[in-house]
Design a protein around this motif. Sequence first.
Motif, PDB file in Angstrom:
ATOM      1  N   ILE A 197      57.327  80.091 112.380  1.00  0.00           N
ATOM      2  CA  ILE A 197      57.394  79.826 110.935  1.00  0.00           C
ATOM      3  C   ILE A 197      58.041  78.481 110.632  1.00  0.00           C
ATOM      4  N   ILE A 198      58.607  77.829 111.661  1.00  0.00           N
ATOM      5  CA  ILE A 198      59.275  76.537 111.441  1.00  0.00           C
ATOM      6  C   ILE A 198      58.222  75.451 111.213  1.00  0.00           C
ATOM      7  N   GLU A 199      58.371  74.714 110.143  1.00  0.00           N
ATOM      8  CA  GLU A 199      57.440  73.636 109.823  1.00  0.00           C
ATOM      9  C   GLU A 199      58.199  72.310 109.765  1.00  0.00           C
ATOM     10  N   LEU A 200      57.747  71.368 110.575  1.00  0.00           N
ATOM     11  CA  LEU A 200      58.315  70.027 110.590  1.00  0.00           C
ATOM     12  C   LEU A 200      57.198  69.012 110.372  1.00  0.00           C
ATOM     13  N   PRO A 201      57.489  67.904 109.692  1.00  0.00           N
ATOM     14  CA  PRO A 201      56.421  66.936 109.382  1.00  0.00           C
ATOM     15  C   PRO A 201      55.803  66.279 110.610  1.00  0.00           C
ATOM     16  N   PHE A 202      56.534  66.251 111.733  1.00  0.00           N
ATOM     17  CA  PHE A 202      56.029  65.530 112.902  1.00  0.00           C
ATOM     18  C   PHE A 202      55.475  66.450 113.991  1.00  0.00           C
ATOM     19  N   ILE A 203      55.485  67.782 113.761  1.00  0.00           N
ATOM     20  CA  ILE A 203      54.912  68.705 114.737  1.00  0.00           C
ATOM     21  C   ILE A 203      54.337  69.918 114.018  1.00  0.00           C
TER      22      ILE A 203
END
Length: 363
Positions: free
Chosen positions: A260-266
């Motif tokens: 559920i973790i959302e990061l802009p670079f992955i």
Amino acid sequence: MNQTIVNDKYKVSPFYVFFLVHSMQIGLGVLSFQRDLAKVTGTDGWISIILAGLIVHILIWVIYKIFSMVPGDIISANNHAFGKWMGNFFSLLFILYFFVLGMTIIIGYINILHVWMFDEVPSWMFALVFLILIYYIISGGFRSVTGITFLSLIASYWLLFIPLYTLKFAYFTDLLPIFNHTLLEIMKGTRTTSLSMLGFEMILMFYPFIKNAEKTQKYAHGGALATTLLILFIYFVSKAFYSQSLLVLTLWPTLTLSSIIELPFIQRFEYITVSWWALVIIPNMVIPLWAASRGVKRLFNVQQKYPLWAMSIIILLINIFLFDFEALDILNKLINPYSVSFLVLYLPFLFIILSIKNLRKRL
């Protein structure tokens, strides 16, 4: 054959016992224990975790009491208690247990890699890479094993960021009600959790490799306590994040949290988690196979590399001729029902036998 004196240059400092115990307990079990625990105890799983932790502390105390009477390792203790032939039989059981435990961890992690990342890569290719790495580490001696264990644990604690991140999606009312399960259900949950806390028993083999080993009991208890607190934390986060019905259906709840973790670079953060978990799992592969090969060396007076080669070939052949999930199912059926019961029953029994023999000598 029964000589257990180890040169000081091969020994490690006492505080490393904390990392050896703690790292060995954090393995595949941490990824899935919540599912099995939720099936049995639901919201009362925390009671089972605490009880399992207490059992581990009692068994660590028993181990140190055994070695206060018979300095050395489990092979020395078995021979002193039961004589050469019967003692060697029990020592072979421990060697087989260490080997099967190490093999189960290797195949279990390969199964995770198949499901999450590389479903078309043959199992034997992963096994070959891990076995070469394991052989290289063990060939460096126990100091190398300890160094890898220390570095892997220190480098992996950033993974606690994952359950912390999911707290903002948690519903803590899912932790209620409490005390609504029977004592029998709690004890079944304790047995389930105990399978996730195995690893402390490696003290039985590496005890002679610790400087002033008789004074390291506090570090062993500290490592077990750190594991208990970590498992409690992951359990509370998982119960607050998943509903009861969803948790019992999720195969690897700890890994699924990272999806559920959302990061802009992955885009797929779980790929990082699964890959980094290799660093967490390496001590779980290395220490049992070191213990098993060391045990064969002690029993049969051969160089440690020969049993290590034989064990590596067996693991590789199993990965070639059995699909990883089939092999894992067989191994789990072998080790899960018996390992905890064997340790819980045998170690106090050995302690009682040695105490009686010591008492007779005094009289």
